[in-house]
Scaffold this active site. Structure first.
Site, PDB file in Angstrom:
ATOM      1  CG  HIS A 187      -1.798  -1.209   1.333  1.00 49.20           C
ATOM      2  ND1 HIS A 187      -2.780  -1.513   0.420  1.00 49.20           N
ATOM      3  CD2 HIS A 187      -1.821  -2.210   2.262  1.00 49.20           C
ATOM      4  CE1 HIS A 187      -3.387  -2.635   0.778  1.00 49.20           C
ATOM      5  NE2 HIS A 187      -2.821  -3.072   1.886  1.00 49.20           N
ATOM      6  CG  ASP A 188       1.535   2.899   3.837  1.00 57.16           C
ATOM      7  OD1 ASP A 188       0.361   3.162   3.512  1.00 57.16           O
ATOM      8  OD2 ASP A 188       1.859   2.579   5.002  1.00 57.16           O
TER       9      ASP A 188
END
Length: 312
Positions: free
Chosen positions: A241-242
């Site tokens: 994700h990040d």
């Protein structure tokens, strides 16, 4: 030709396995002038996320101030994701202790950094619940004029990963997310729909291990290998994700994007759900966000390997 100056960035995180790679990607980027790292409780609680952030900065040889922030959302409390990130937040991968945290509170450090910046110059990158940024802008709303862009890993078009409706970061502090969405500055969203395209498989982990690099790259591969494969993807791998939010700043050509109207649900069973109108169906709704739609996954993982490989 005049060289482009690095983009001033304040980065808020809650490390967290995917935060680890995102923070290293930011530290490795000459395109970014990383002026401040702030930390929220988020994934595994502030008692874990703060030392994790310090260790990550230390291993990368970073000199950026790291400041502790919120240990709870604006309402209620954070709920941890130890089942994904491990009890320590880094999947059991042990890093050398980092430097001491810079004294103070994240919201004050964010405000001080914005006060010292030129108008319309600073990018806020949020990788966890939006609490620290929201507190800073709610306390001193005029500082929004210093912000050029807010980039958040948050939200989802459809199904969440915390509840049926909500993505984890949005669900942990939807009131904080609502403050950022309403602050009048451009907000770019890397949602679950985008990050699912940054799909980590065993083969991609092995490719990362085989790439040239130092301790950070080796630890990154170990951290990725620690994350349990997701039922959502048939146990074939996991979404990363990040780092997508940071990659947007470094290589926007890897993405396609669309202007959208976005809001967050604050009550009821859908609390934390992001309502993202991609097609202008909500007549009169302001286009207050940019939705990252697609990702060149091969280019993304090549970028990740090259940049993390340049770290110690």
């Amino acid at each position: 030709m005049t060289a482009t100056l690095p983009r001033p960035v304040l980065l808020d995180c809650d490390p967290g396995t995917d935060d680890a790679l995102a923070l290293w990607l930011a530290l490795a980027a000459p395109e970014i002038d990383l002026r401040l790292v702030t930390v929220a409780g988020g994934n595994v609680g502030l008692a874990r996320t703060l030392p994790n952030a310090l260790a990550l900065v230390g291993l990368a040889g970073g000199r950026v101030p790291v400041v502790a922030g919120a240990d709870r959302p604006l309402l209620g409390r954070f709920r941890d994701e130890a089942a994904v990130h491990g009890a320590d937040g880094l999947g059991g991968v042990v890093l050398p202790p980092g430097p001491a945290a810079t004294p103070g509170l994240a919201m004050d450090a964010i405000r001080a950094a914005l006060r010292a910046a030129a108008p319309d110059s600073v990018t806020l990158v949020g990788l966890g619940p939006a609490t620290n940024f929201a507190l800073a802008l709610a306390a001193e709303p005029a500082l929004r004029d210093r912000v050029a862009e807010i980039v958040l890993m948050t939200g989802a078009l459809g199904e969440g990963n915390w509840s049926a409706a909500a993505e984890f970061n949005a669900a942990m502090d939807p009131e904080a997310l609502a403050i950022l969405l309403a602050c009048g500055r451009p907000v770019t969203l890397a949602t679950l729909d985008l990050t699912a395209q940054a799909f980590v498989t065993p083969a991609r982990i092995e490719a990362l291990r085989a790439a040239p690099g130092g301790a950070c790259l080796r630890a990154a591969a170990d951290i990725l290998a620690s994350v349990p494969p997701s039922r959502r993807f048939g146990f074939r791998g996991v979404a990363l994700h990040d780092p997508c939010a940071v990659a947007w700043l470094l290589a926007p050509a890897l993405f396609t994007a669309r202007a959208v109207a976005v809001a967050v649900v604050l009550d009821g069973p859908d609390r934390g759900r992001t309502r993202i109108d991609r097609w202008g169906r909500d007549q009169g709704a302001a286009l207050n966000g940019r939705f990252l739609e697609t990702l060149d996954a091969e280019g993304f993982f090549a970028l990740l390997a090259a940049r993390l490989g340049a770290l110690p």
